[in-house]
Design a protein around this motif. Structure first.
Motif, mmCIF file in Angstrom:
data_model
loop_
_atom_site.group_PDB
_atom_site.id
_atom_site.type_symbol
_atom_site.label_atom_id
_atom_site.label_comp_id
_atom_site.label_asym_id
_atom_site.label_seq_id
_atom_site.Cartn_x
_atom_site.Cartn_y
_atom_site.Cartn_z
ATOM 1 N N TRP A 47 16.794 26.530 29.021
ATOM 2 C CA TRP A 47 15.570 26.052 29.665
ATOM 3 C C TRP A 47 15.476 26.543 31.110
ATOM 4 O O TRP A 47 14.440 27.067 31.519
ATOM 5 C CB TRP A 47 15.519 24.524 29.616
ATOM 6 N N THR A 48 16.563 26.393 31.878
ATOM 7 C CA THR A 48 16.506 26.824 33.277
ATOM 8 C C THR A 48 16.456 28.343 33.389
ATOM 9 O O THR A 48 15.839 28.875 34.311
ATOM 10 C CB THR A 48 17.696 26.274 34.082
ATOM 11 N N THR A 49 17.067 29.051 32.464
ATOM 12 C CA THR A 49 16.996 30.512 32.475
ATOM 13 C C THR A 49 15.567 30.974 32.229
ATOM 14 O O THR A 49 15.048 31.848 32.938
ATOM 15 C CB THR A 49 17.938 31.114 31.417
ATOM 16 N N LEU A 50 14.920 30.391 31.233
ATOM 17 C CA LEU A 50 13.538 30.783 30.939
ATOM 18 C C LEU A 50 12.598 30.422 32.089
ATOM 19 O O LEU A 50 11.697 31.195 32.421
ATOM 20 C CB LEU A 50 13.076 30.133 29.632
ATOM 21 N N ARG A 51 12.828 29.275 32.724
ATOM 22 C CA ARG A 51 12.007 28.899 33.889
ATOM 23 C C ARG A 51 12.240 29.882 35.038
ATOM 24 O O ARG A 51 11.301 30.250 35.738
ATOM 25 C CB ARG A 51 12.337 27.477 34.344
ATOM 26 N N GLY A 52 13.487 30.287 35.228
ATOM 27 C CA GLY A 52 13.782 31.255 36.278
ATOM 28 C C GLY A 52 13.153 32.607 36.008
ATOM 29 O O GLY A 52 12.649 33.264 36.923
ATOM 30 N N LEU A 53 13.166 33.039 34.756
ATOM 31 C CA LEU A 53 12.540 34.312 34.407
ATOM 32 C C LEU A 53 11.034 34.258 34.640
ATOM 33 O O LEU A 53 10.436 35.250 35.058
ATOM 34 C CB LEU A 53 12.847 34.674 32.958
ATOM 35 N N GLU A 54 10.432 33.100 34.393
ATOM 36 C CA GLU A 54 9.002 32.943 34.675
ATOM 37 C C GLU A 54 8.711 33.086 36.167
ATOM 38 O O GLU A 54 7.653 33.577 36.544
ATOM 39 C CB GLU A 54 8.514 31.568 34.211
ATOM 40 N N TYR A 64 23.255 38.421 27.856
ATOM 41 C CA TYR A 64 22.129 37.507 27.665
ATOM 42 C C TYR A 64 20.818 38.131 28.137
ATOM 43 O O TYR A 64 19.763 37.839 27.583
ATOM 44 C CB TYR A 64 22.371 36.181 28.379
ATOM 45 N N ALA A 65 20.879 38.970 29.159
ATOM 46 C CA ALA A 65 19.664 39.642 29.621
ATOM 47 C C ALA A 65 19.096 40.520 28.504
ATOM 48 O O ALA A 65 17.874 40.537 28.276
ATOM 49 C CB ALA A 65 19.953 40.475 30.865
ATOM 50 N N LYS A 66 19.963 41.241 27.809
ATOM 51 C CA LYS A 66 19.504 42.059 26.678
ATOM 52 C C LYS A 66 18.986 41.179 25.550
ATOM 53 O O LYS A 66 17.973 41.479 24.920
ATOM 54 C CB LYS A 66 20.647 42.934 26.145
ATOM 55 N N ALA A 67 19.690 40.083 25.287
ATOM 56 C CA ALA A 67 19.293 39.200 24.190
ATOM 57 C C ALA A 67 17.950 38.543 24.469
ATOM 58 O O ALA A 67 17.150 38.348 23.556
ATOM 59 C CB ALA A 67 20.365 38.137 23.972
ATOM 60 N N LEU A 68 17.686 38.204 25.721
ATOM 61 C CA LEU A 68 16.431 37.537 26.061
ATOM 62 C C LEU A 68 15.227 38.475 25.982
ATOM 63 O O LEU A 68 14.089 38.015 26.015
ATOM 64 C CB LEU A 68 16.531 36.901 27.449
ATOM 65 N N GLN A 69 15.467 39.773 25.854
ATOM 66 C CA GLN A 69 14.361 40.697 25.639
ATOM 67 C C GLN A 69 13.721 40.472 24.268
ATOM 68 O O GLN A 69 12.584 40.840 24.049
ATOM 69 C CB GLN A 69 14.833 42.136 25.754
ATOM 70 N N PHE A 70 14.472 39.856 23.363
ATOM 71 C CA PHE A 70 13.969 39.589 22.014
ATOM 72 C C PHE A 70 13.310 38.220 21.899
ATOM 73 O O PHE A 70 12.941 37.815 20.811
ATOM 74 C CB PHE A 70 15.104 39.705 20.993
ATOM 75 N N GLY A 71 13.204 37.507 23.007
ATOM 76 C CA GLY A 71 12.567 36.197 23.009
ATOM 77 C C GLY A 71 13.545 35.096 23.346
ATOM 78 O O GLY A 71 14.727 35.335 23.627
ATOM 79 N N SER A 72 13.050 33.887 23.272
ATOM 80 C CA SER A 72 13.870 32.757 23.674
ATOM 81 C C SER A 72 14.995 32.455 22.688
ATOM 82 O O SER A 72 15.949 31.769 23.037
ATOM 83 C CB SER A 72 12.998 31.511 23.852
ATOM 84 N N GLY A 74 16.974 34.704 21.542
ATOM 85 C CA GLY A 74 18.018 35.706 21.723
ATOM 86 C C GLY A 74 19.322 35.120 22.232
ATOM 87 O O GLY A 74 20.402 35.462 21.744
ATOM 88 N N MET A 75 19.237 34.236 23.199
ATOM 89 C CA MET A 75 20.446 33.644 23.778
ATOM 90 C C MET A 75 21.231 32.811 22.746
ATOM 91 O O MET A 75 22.437 33.019 22.600
ATOM 92 C CB MET A 75 20.087 32.806 24.999
ATOM 93 N N PRO A 76 20.601 31.892 21.999
ATOM 94 C CA PRO A 76 21.373 31.151 20.997
ATOM 95 C C PRO A 76 21.932 32.027 19.883
ATOM 96 O O PRO A 76 23.035 31.773 19.382
ATOM 97 C CB PRO A 76 20.367 30.142 20.438
ATOM 98 N N LEU A 77 21.204 33.067 19.495
ATOM 99 C CA LEU A 77 21.714 33.942 18.431
ATOM 100 C C LEU A 77 22.933 34.738 18.887
ATOM 101 O O LEU A 77 23.902 34.881 18.138
ATOM 102 C CB LEU A 77 20.605 34.870 17.941
ATOM 103 N N VAL A 78 22.889 35.247 20.114
ATOM 104 C CA VAL A 78 24.061 35.951 20.645
ATOM 105 C C VAL A 78 25.219 34.979 20.794
ATOM 106 O O VAL A 78 26.382 35.311 20.550
ATOM 107 C CB VAL A 78 23.720 36.639 21.986
ATOM 108 N N ASP A 79 24.902 33.755 21.165
ATOM 109 C CA ASP A 79 25.937 32.749 21.339
ATOM 110 C C ASP A 79 26.662 32.429 20.031
ATOM 111 O O ASP A 79 27.851 32.121 20.042
ATOM 112 C CB ASP A 79 25.316 31.475 21.913
#
Length: 128
Positions: A47-54, A64-72, A74-79
């Protein structure tokens, strides 16, 4: 994140491993708490990562930066992949998969907790 945050995550990991190896029966029974801790810290960090990216910040963790390119998601899937690697390593270390899962969840939760607190501090500081 500053470089000094990573030794904090390392110290929390070593402390958790020492607790897990010292009292394995406690950790085997505490897996629901480890799962709740991990899920809560992952949700807060995401949540805070997505708010920061906004707001125009960038993710400092390259994976995680690469994973977040695929949407929100991405981070849980990589995790999930990272958790699997932790479980394999911890199973080799402890010889007990029932101990490895709660330890892996707690260790992964530590990283997300530090990330969440750092992100929250950046989001709540006064903007000029």
């Amino acid at each position: 994140m500053p470089f000094l945050v990573y030794p904090l995550i390392g110290l929390l990991t070593i402390y958790t491993l020492a607790l897990g190896l010292g009292q394995p029966e406690v950790w085997k029974e505490a897996w629901p708490w480890a799962l709740a801790y991990y899920g809560t810290t992952l949700a807060g960090d995401l949540w805070t990562t997505l708010r920061g990216l906004e707001r125009g910040y960038r993710e400092s963790n390259l994976l995680y930066a690469k994973a977040l390119q695929f949407g929100s998601w991405g981070m849980p899937l990589v995790d999930l992949g990272l958790l699997s690697l932790k479980v394999v390593f911890l199973t080799r270390l402890t010889g007990d998969p029932l101990l490895s899962y709660p330890l892996a969840l707690a260790i992964a939760g530590h990283g997300h907790l530090v990330g969440f607190l750092w992100n929250l501090g950046q989001l709540t500081r006064a903007q000029p």
